[in-house]
Design an enzyme around this catalytic site. Structure first.
Site, PDB file in Angstrom:
ATOM      1  CG  HIS A 127      33.720  41.526  36.750  1.00 51.57           C
ATOM      2  ND1 HIS A 127      34.656  41.121  35.938  1.00 51.57           N
ATOM      3  CD2 HIS A 127      33.009  40.636  36.792  1.00 51.57           C
ATOM      4  CE1 HIS A 127      34.601  39.717  35.896  1.00 51.57           C
ATOM      5  NE2 HIS A 127      33.477  39.451  36.560  1.00 51.57           N
ATOM      6  CG  ASP A 149      43.120  49.533  47.040  1.00 51.12           C
ATOM      7  OD1 ASP A 149      43.823  49.433  46.045  1.00 51.12           O
ATOM      8  OD2 ASP A 149      42.367  50.312  47.381  1.00 51.12           O
ATOM      9  NE  ARG A 159      29.325  37.691  33.343  1.00 51.92           N
ATOM     10  CZ  ARG A 159      28.864  37.516  34.370  1.00 51.92           C
ATOM     11  NH1 ARG A 159      29.402  37.474  35.729  1.00 51.92           N
ATOM     12  NH2 ARG A 159      27.432  37.470  34.463  1.00 51.92           N
ATOM     13  NE  ARG A 170      29.802  34.248  31.557  1.00 54.76           N
ATOM     14  CZ  ARG A 170      29.526  34.085  32.932  1.00 54.76           C
ATOM     15  NH1 ARG A 170      30.489  33.808  33.726  1.00 54.76           N
ATOM     16  NH2 ARG A 170      28.018  34.230  33.434  1.00 54.76           N
ATOM     17  CD  GLU A 197      41.487  38.059  38.113  1.00 54.34           C
ATOM     18  OE1 GLU A 197      42.336  38.759  37.830  1.00 54.34           O
ATOM     19  OE2 GLU A 197      40.583  38.071  37.515  1.00 54.34           O
ATOM     20  CE1 TYR A 224      30.911  31.049  36.672  1.00 58.14           C
ATOM     21  CE2 TYR A 224      28.214  30.806  36.807  1.00 58.14           C
ATOM     22  CZ  TYR A 224      29.380  31.718  36.743  1.00 58.14           C
ATOM     23  OH  TYR A 224      29.490  32.822  36.391  1.00 58.14           O
ATOM     24  CG  ASN A 247      36.290  32.472  41.083  1.00 58.45           C
ATOM     25  OD1 ASN A 247      35.859  33.750  40.752  1.00 58.45           O
ATOM     26  ND2 ASN A 247      35.734  31.529  40.624  1.00 58.45           N
ATOM     27  CG  LEU A 267      34.920  28.225  38.503  1.00 60.18           C
ATOM     28  CD1 LEU A 267      33.846  28.127  39.531  1.00 60.18           C
ATOM     29  CD2 LEU A 267      35.821  26.996  38.640  1.00 60.18           C
ATOM     30  CB  SER A 268      32.773  31.084  32.874  1.00 57.44           C
ATOM     31  OG  SER A 268      32.955  32.343  33.670  1.00 57.44           O
TER      32      SER A 268
END
Ligand code: DQA
Length: 126
Positions: free
Chosen positions: A83, A90, A114, A110, A101, A26, A77, A104-105
């Site tokens: 997930h 909603d 995720r 990954r 949305e 991160y 974020n 950072l990664s």
């Protein structure tokens, strides 16, 4: 003069630890650094920001619902709730404003858990 637009900025769980949390993933930029940059850019771009960080799914859902009719867009974020949370997706859909949305990664590179986002289908962009 044009009316300033209002953006809700939400940082999800564990993002208060940015700078110290798994810096190899991160980075070393803190949440305060990010918020300072956002405020500077918003100031020159004509946005008013309403910035929050929360570790609680229910608090995030309530906060989003409270902004119904009061914001022009959302930067979020959702962190791990990306997930898992139908409730946050909603609530965002109920606002009926553009949602971006943010991660950072590179979540696609990954772990497989995720790779799915409940927010992506209602987001204008990621
Ligand atoms: C994250 C990615 C999520 O999978 C993770 O749970 C986070 C941060 C990111 O910004 O890369 O907490 O949203």
């Amino acid at each position: 003069m044009a009316e300033r637009r209002r953006l809700l900025v939400l940082h999800g769980p564990n993002l208060q630890l940015l700078g110290k949390r798994q810096p190899e993933i991160y980075g070393t930029t803190t949440l305060d650094d990010i918020n300072r940059t956002l405020r500077e850019r918003a100031e020159t771009s004509g946005f008013d920001l309403d910035i929050h960080q929360s570790n609680s799914e229910g608090s995030i859902v309530t906060l989003i619902g409270d902004r119904l009719g009061k914001v022009d867009g959302v930067l979020i974020n959702p962190a791990a709730y990306t997930h898992t949370s139908v409730a946050i997706a909603d609530a965002l859909a109920a606002l009926a404003v553009p949602v971006i949305e943010i991660h950072l990664s590179n979540v696609a590179a990954r772990e497989s858990f995720r790779h799915h986002s409940y927010v992506a289908p209602i987001a204008a962009g990621t």
